[in-house]
Design a protein around this motif. Sequence first.
Motif, mmCIF file in Angstrom:
data_model
loop_
_atom_site.group_PDB
_atom_site.id
_atom_site.type_symbol
_atom_site.label_atom_id
_atom_site.label_comp_id
_atom_site.label_asym_id
_atom_site.label_seq_id
_atom_site.Cartn_x
_atom_site.Cartn_y
_atom_site.Cartn_z
ATOM 1 N N GLY A 40 0.812 -1.214 0.000
ATOM 2 C CA GLY A 40 0.000 0.000 0.000
ATOM 3 C C GLY A 40 0.842 1.260 0.000
ATOM 4 N N SER A 41 0.150 2.384 -0.101
ATOM 5 C CA SER A 41 0.859 3.662 -0.182
ATOM 6 C C SER A 41 1.169 4.233 1.195
ATOM 7 C CB SER A 41 0.026 4.653 -0.994
ATOM 8 O OG SER A 41 -1.257 4.768 -0.415
ATOM 9 N N HIS A 42 0.706 3.555 2.241
ATOM 10 C CA HIS A 42 1.043 3.985 3.609
ATOM 11 C C HIS A 42 1.093 2.751 4.499
ATOM 12 C CE1 HIS A 42 -3.153 3.406 4.845
ATOM 13 N NE2 HIS A 42 -3.512 4.031 3.726
ATOM 14 N N PRO A 43 1.782 2.835 5.636
ATOM 15 C CA PRO A 43 1.825 1.679 6.540
ATOM 16 C C PRO A 43 0.427 1.374 7.094
ATOM 17 C CG PRO A 43 3.376 3.406 7.228
ATOM 18 C CD PRO A 43 2.528 3.992 6.153
ATOM 19 N N PRO A 44 0.243 0.161 7.650
ATOM 20 C CA PRO A 44 -1.070 -0.169 8.226
ATOM 21 C C PRO A 44 -1.465 0.849 9.292
ATOM 22 C CG PRO A 44 0.371 -2.101 8.213
ATOM 23 C CD PRO A 44 1.210 -0.954 7.775
ATOM 24 N N TRP A 45 -2.750 1.157 9.339
ATOM 25 C CA TRP A 45 -3.223 2.082 10.367
ATOM 26 C C TRP A 45 -3.191 1.395 11.724
ATOM 27 C CZ3 TRP A 45 -8.124 3.898 7.253
ATOM 28 C CH2 TRP A 45 -7.730 4.850 6.304
ATOM 29 N N THR A 46 -3.021 2.229 12.747
ATOM 30 C CA THR A 46 -2.996 1.698 14.106
ATOM 31 C C THR A 46 -4.119 2.288 14.962
ATOM 32 O OG1 THR A 46 -1.362 3.408 14.593
ATOM 33 C CG2 THR A 46 -0.523 1.199 14.130
ATOM 34 N N VAL A 58 -7.138 5.231 -18.135
ATOM 35 C CA VAL A 58 -7.081 4.993 -16.686
ATOM 36 C C VAL A 58 -5.759 4.303 -16.385
ATOM 37 C CG1 VAL A 58 -8.117 3.722 -14.759
ATOM 38 C CG2 VAL A 58 -9.597 4.895 -16.400
ATOM 39 N N GLU A 59 -5.106 4.759 -15.320
ATOM 40 C CA GLU A 59 -3.807 4.201 -14.940
ATOM 41 C C GLU A 59 -3.903 3.450 -13.611
ATOM 42 O OE1 GLU A 59 -1.027 7.470 -14.906
ATOM 43 O OE2 GLU A 59 -1.244 7.772 -17.068
ATOM 44 N N ALA A 60 -3.044 2.450 -13.463
ATOM 45 C CA ALA A 60 -2.922 1.745 -12.180
ATOM 46 C C ALA A 60 -1.443 1.704 -11.816
ATOM 47 C CB ALA A 60 -3.494 0.332 -12.285
ATOM 48 N N ASP A 61 -1.138 2.244 -10.654
ATOM 49 C CA ASP A 61 0.231 2.325 -10.137
ATOM 50 C C ASP A 61 0.417 1.150 -9.188
ATOM 51 O OD1 ASP A 61 2.299 2.830 -8.272
ATOM 52 O OD2 ASP A 61 2.047 5.000 -8.406
ATOM 53 N N ILE A 62 1.142 0.124 -9.617
ATOM 54 C CA ILE A 62 1.193 -1.143 -8.869
ATOM 55 C C ILE A 62 2.640 -1.498 -8.538
ATOM 56 C CG2 ILE A 62 0.568 -3.594 -8.927
ATOM 57 C CD1 ILE A 62 -1.483 -2.946 -11.092
ATOM 58 N N ASP A 63 2.867 -1.896 -7.287
ATOM 59 C CA ASP A 63 4.190 -2.419 -6.932
ATOM 60 C C ASP A 63 4.393 -3.725 -7.716
ATOM 61 O OD1 ASP A 63 6.241 -3.954 -5.518
ATOM 62 O OD2 ASP A 63 6.080 -2.427 -3.947
ATOM 63 N N PRO A 64 5.496 -3.838 -8.458
ATOM 64 C CA PRO A 64 5.657 -5.046 -9.292
ATOM 65 C C PRO A 64 5.700 -6.339 -8.488
ATOM 66 C CG PRO A 64 7.671 -3.707 -9.293
ATOM 67 C CD PRO A 64 6.608 -2.893 -8.602
ATOM 68 N N ARG A 99 10.073 4.737 -6.991
ATOM 69 C CA ARG A 99 9.178 5.880 -7.107
ATOM 70 C C ARG A 99 8.654 6.335 -5.753
ATOM 71 N NH1 ARG A 99 3.613 6.866 -10.056
ATOM 72 N NH2 ARG A 99 3.943 9.056 -10.542
ATOM 73 N N TRP A 100 8.424 5.393 -4.848
ATOM 74 C CA TRP A 100 7.813 5.720 -3.560
ATOM 75 C C TRP A 100 8.705 5.262 -2.410
ATOM 76 C CZ3 TRP A 100 4.166 8.862 -4.805
ATOM 77 C CH2 TRP A 100 3.354 8.632 -5.917
ATOM 78 N N GLU A 117 10.953 1.971 3.194
ATOM 79 C CA GLU A 117 11.270 1.030 2.114
ATOM 80 C C GLU A 117 11.002 1.722 0.767
ATOM 81 O OE1 GLU A 117 10.079 -3.556 0.962
ATOM 82 O OE2 GLU A 117 8.447 -2.195 1.460
ATOM 83 N N THR A 118 11.984 1.690 -0.129
ATOM 84 C CA THR A 118 11.721 2.257 -1.451
ATOM 85 C C THR A 118 11.041 1.204 -2.313
ATOM 86 O OG1 THR A 118 13.965 1.692 -2.069
ATOM 87 C CG2 THR A 118 13.554 3.987 -1.546
ATOM 88 N N CYS A 119 10.066 1.664 -3.087
ATOM 89 C CA CYS A 119 9.235 0.749 -3.872
ATOM 90 C C CYS A 119 9.163 1.233 -5.314
ATOM 91 C CB CYS A 119 7.817 0.705 -3.319
ATOM 92 S SG CYS A 119 7.719 0.335 -1.563
ATOM 93 N N ASP A 120 9.277 0.294 -6.243
ATOM 94 C CA ASP A 120 9.099 0.608 -7.660
ATOM 95 C C ASP A 120 7.608 0.666 -7.994
ATOM 96 O OD1 ASP A 120 11.861 0.377 -7.865
ATOM 97 O OD2 ASP A 120 11.799 -1.639 -8.730
ATOM 98 N N THR A 121 7.312 1.280 -9.141
ATOM 99 C CA THR A 121 5.952 1.264 -9.692
ATOM 100 C C THR A 121 5.979 0.554 -11.032
ATOM 101 O OG1 THR A 121 5.085 3.297 -8.679
ATOM 102 C CG2 THR A 121 4.224 2.741 -10.846
ATOM 103 N N ALA A 122 5.115 -0.425 -11.194
ATOM 104 C CA ALA A 122 4.848 -0.969 -12.535
ATOM 105 C C ALA A 122 3.621 -0.204 -13.031
ATOM 106 C CB ALA A 122 4.565 -2.463 -12.462
#
Length: 194
Positions: free
Chosen positions: A43-49, A135-141, A164-165, A170-175
Amino acid sequence: MMASTPFISPTLEGERIRLRAYRESDLPAFFAMHADPVVMRYGSHPPWTHVEQAREKFDSSLHDNAPDRQVCWAIADRHDDRMLGGVALFHVNAAQRLADVGYMLQRDSWGRGLAREATALALDHAFDGLGLRRVEADIDPRNLASCRLAERLGFVREGLLRERWEVAGETCDTALHGLLARDWRTAREAAGSA
Ligand SMILES: CC(C)(COP(=O)(O)OP(=O)(O)OC[C@H]1O[C@@H](n2cnc3c(N)ncnc32)[C@H](O)[C@@H]1OP(=O)(O)O)[C@@H](O)C(=O)NCCC(=O)NCCS
C-alpha cells in the motif's frame, strides 16, 4: 460531459457485489482492512494503528463531491450489503480525461474474482459515465495479485518507474499499467461475443 459531472458515487450492481457510496456503518470494516498488514503490504502507507485514521479519511474524502476529484465506492456483498472492500477513481483530470484506479479487499474476500468484478464496474463508469479516455494503475511489481488483476482487465504494463515511492523507510518501484477506453470497449465486446 466530464467537466460538468459531479463526483458522485452511483450505485452499480454486479453479479455478486455492488458498488455503493460508503456509509457510517462501514467505518469498523474500513479501519480493519487498512490495519491489516497483509492487505497493506504494497500500500501507499503503513497499516493504520488507530481508528481515528479511518475516521479522518472518512470525513475528509470518502463522501460524494470530494474536493480532490475522486469517485470512491465501497465494494459490498450483494446479499447483505456488508462492506468487503473499496475501489476508487482518483486524480481525475477532467481536461485530460484521465484518472487512476485503486482497489482493495478484506483478506477473507480474496481469490474469488470479486476485485475483478468490482473494478470492471468502476471502469465502465470511468469510460462510459465520466467519458475518460485513459485509466492508470500504479502497482508495486511485487504485488502479483494486483498485476495479474490489472492485466486480466486489459491493462498494459507500460513501464517500470524505479524507486518511485518510499513507504515506512522502504523504497518501492511502480509498474505503471494503462488502459485506454478503446481497449476496454474492444475487450468488453470480445467477452460479450465469446
Ligand atoms: C489485489 C486484490 C484486490 C485482488 O483481489 P482478488 O479478488 O483476490 O482478485 P481476483 O480473485 O480477481 O484475482 C486476480 C488474479 O490474480 C491471481 N492471483 C491472486 N493472488 C495471486 C498471487 N499471490 N500471485 C499470483 N497471482 C495471483 C488470481 O488467480 C487471478 O488471476 P486469474 O483471473 O487468472 O485467475 C487483493 O489481493 C487485495 O486486496 N490486495 C491488497 C490490496 C492491494 O494490494 N491493492 C492493490 C494496490 S495496487
